[in-house]
Motif scaffolding. Structure first.
Motif, mmCIF file in Angstrom:
data_model
loop_
_atom_site.group_PDB
_atom_site.id
_atom_site.type_symbol
_atom_site.label_atom_id
_atom_site.label_comp_id
_atom_site.label_asym_id
_atom_site.label_seq_id
_atom_site.Cartn_x
_atom_site.Cartn_y
_atom_site.Cartn_z
ATOM 1 N N ARG A 97 0.828 -1.223 0.000
ATOM 2 C CA ARG A 97 0.000 0.000 0.000
ATOM 3 C C ARG A 97 0.858 1.268 0.000
ATOM 4 O O ARG A 97 0.470 2.292 -0.538
ATOM 5 C CB ARG A 97 -0.935 -0.017 1.212
ATOM 6 N N TYR A 98 2.051 1.207 0.608
ATOM 7 C CA TYR A 98 2.872 2.420 0.729
ATOM 8 C C TYR A 98 4.069 2.418 -0.224
ATOM 9 O O TYR A 98 4.904 3.321 -0.163
ATOM 10 C CB TYR A 98 3.276 2.640 2.201
ATOM 11 N N GLY A 99 4.140 1.405 -1.083
ATOM 12 C CA GLY A 99 5.165 1.398 -2.128
ATOM 13 C C GLY A 99 6.587 1.322 -1.597
ATOM 14 O O GLY A 99 7.488 2.003 -2.093
ATOM 15 N N VAL A 100 6.800 0.520 -0.551
ATOM 16 C CA VAL A 100 8.147 0.361 0.003
ATOM 17 C C VAL A 100 8.535 -1.118 -0.014
ATOM 18 O O VAL A 100 7.711 -1.987 -0.299
ATOM 19 C CB VAL A 100 8.232 0.904 1.458
ATOM 20 N N GLU A 101 9.793 -1.383 0.309
ATOM 21 C CA GLU A 101 10.271 -2.765 0.389
ATOM 22 C C GLU A 101 9.847 -3.382 1.718
ATOM 23 O O GLU A 101 9.695 -2.666 2.724
ATOM 24 C CB GLU A 101 11.809 -2.805 0.293
ATOM 25 N N LEU A 102 9.726 -4.690 1.704
ATOM 26 C CA LEU A 102 9.354 -5.422 2.919
ATOM 27 C C LEU A 102 10.276 -5.069 4.099
ATOM 28 O O LEU A 102 9.838 -4.921 5.239
ATOM 29 C CB LEU A 102 9.454 -6.918 2.596
ATOM 30 N N GLU A 103 11.558 -4.912 3.800
ATOM 31 C CA GLU A 103 12.561 -4.681 4.845
ATOM 32 C C GLU A 103 12.452 -3.283 5.455
ATOM 33 O O GLU A 103 13.166 -2.955 6.400
ATOM 34 C CB GLU A 103 13.984 -4.857 4.286
#
Ligand SMILES: Cc1ncc(COP(=O)(O)O)c(C=O)c1O
Length: 357
Positions: free
Chosen positions: A62-68
């Motif tokens: 949803r926020y367009g970031v990597e899992l890490e």
């Protein structure tokens, strides 16, 4: 003296209830039993799931970031605390906006920070002004703390101003903590500041804008190394979150459009009513409400404790007196209620203001 409690949170939790709660800062609660949920969805076998991946994936998507880059936490409250605990050592200088949400000050004080303030000037629409931040900074500044949208005013920081603050922080070797718990109420939705550079650390939750405060689903977005530090630190605090709540949060993300429902339209409509109400009154001064769930008008009658006391005593209505946001001559109102209820709340507020003229 180190802060050991939040008087604001205590007041917010235990103030006497009234019918028309202009004190609120969230949309109406969303009923989760309107989603297709069965008991089996809750994984009720007693197991916990460290860093529960499906929830982190839902947040990352949803926020367009990597899992890490995702750390989960109990609400934005714990997200803020965990982020600060990972970033502040006792004696560090921390810059916090004024006026501020009291718990940001309390958490920094509890962690032993030396707190300095910078102004969000009401005459400038409570703008996040990089010049104000720069003037308050020193080479000992380790963290700059802001809310976006700003609580209580709902001012939206521009990308240019956020970038400028990020550059100041980067130059000083500091970070910027952005509490984004109200940001998703903007239309269109604005991207998280975490995309502006590794100095940004952002917090959010499914509470205020999504009406799911009971899940306590919060998170931090931060560069992977810092995120890892927060996960490890969290082992000292709470280890894992309640797994049934994590499952429910995943289901909420799967149906996020339904969860959001007509809240944006209701908020927009109530903001318009609010702006018309302010325009009709000489005793209130408030920038036009464009975004968010709250506004923070100035009342010409002085300390707004008096206004709140009358609202409670005679009108079964309440506002947040400005003393809780370090500006006693202002008060905070919330827009997160059904249209008819909001209109009646404004009627009652108008009557109380007239009595005190
Ligand atoms: C700026 C801000 N951050 C965090 C919170 C708490 O959020 P949560 O319910 O997600 O813990 C609030 C609640 O009022 C808030 O105003």
């Amino acid at each position: 003296m180190r802060t050991m409690r939040s008087d604001y949170m205590h007041w917010a939790k235990f103030k006497p209830p009234v019918r028309y709660q202009l004190t609120g800062s969230e949309v109406p609660h969303f009923r989760m039993d309107s989603l297709p949920i069965t008991i089996a969805d809750l994984d009720l076998d007693g197991a916990s799931h460290p860093r529960y991946r499906p929830l982190r994936e839902a947040i990352a998507r949803r926020y367009g970031v990597e899992l890490e880059e995702v750390v989960s936490a109990d609400g934005t409250s714990m997200a803020n605390f965990l982020a600060m605990a990972a970033l502040i050592a006792p004696g560090d200088e921390v810059l916090i906006e004024h006026p501020a949400y009291e718990l940001l000050l309390g958490a920094a004080s509890f962690l032993g920070a030396e707190i300095k303030r910078f102004e969000r000037n009401p005459a400038d629409g409570f703008r996040l002004d990089p010049a104000m931040v720069e003037a308050a900074m020193s080479d000992r500044t380790r963290l700059i703390v802001i809310t976006n949208l700003h609580n209580p005013s709902s001012a939206l920081a521009s990308e240019a101003d956020l970038r400028a603050v990020g550059q100041l922080a980067a130059k000083a070797g500091a970070r910027v903590l952005v509490d984004e718990v109200y940001l998703d109420s903007t239309v269109p939705r604005r991207p998280s500041a975490v995309h502006l550079g590794p100095e940004f650390v952002c917090t959010n939750s499914l509470t205020k804008v999504y009406g799911l405060s009971g899940l306590r689903c919060g998170w931090i977005l931060a560069e992977p190394e810092l995120a890892e530090r927060m996960w490890r630190l969290n082992d000292l605090f709470g280890v894992n979150q309640a797994h049934p709540a994590e499952r429910l949060a995943c289901i909420a993300f799967e149906h996020i459009d339904k969860v959001i429902g007509d809240n944006p339209a209701v908020l927009a409509r109530n903001r318009e009513q609010w702006n018309a109400f302010v325009d009709s009154r000489e005793d209130l001064d408030c920038m036009p409400a464009e975004h968010g769930i709250t506004a923070f008008p100035r009342w010409s009658g002085g300390d707004t404790e008096r206004l709140d006391a009358l609202l409670r005593a005679r009108y079964d209505t309440a506002v947040v007196p400005g003393r809780w946001f370090e500006m006693p001559e202002r008060f905070r109102v919330g827009f997160g209620m059904a249209a008819a209820e909001f209109d009646e709340a404004l009627n009652r507020l108008g009557s109380a203001l007239d009595v005190l003229k």
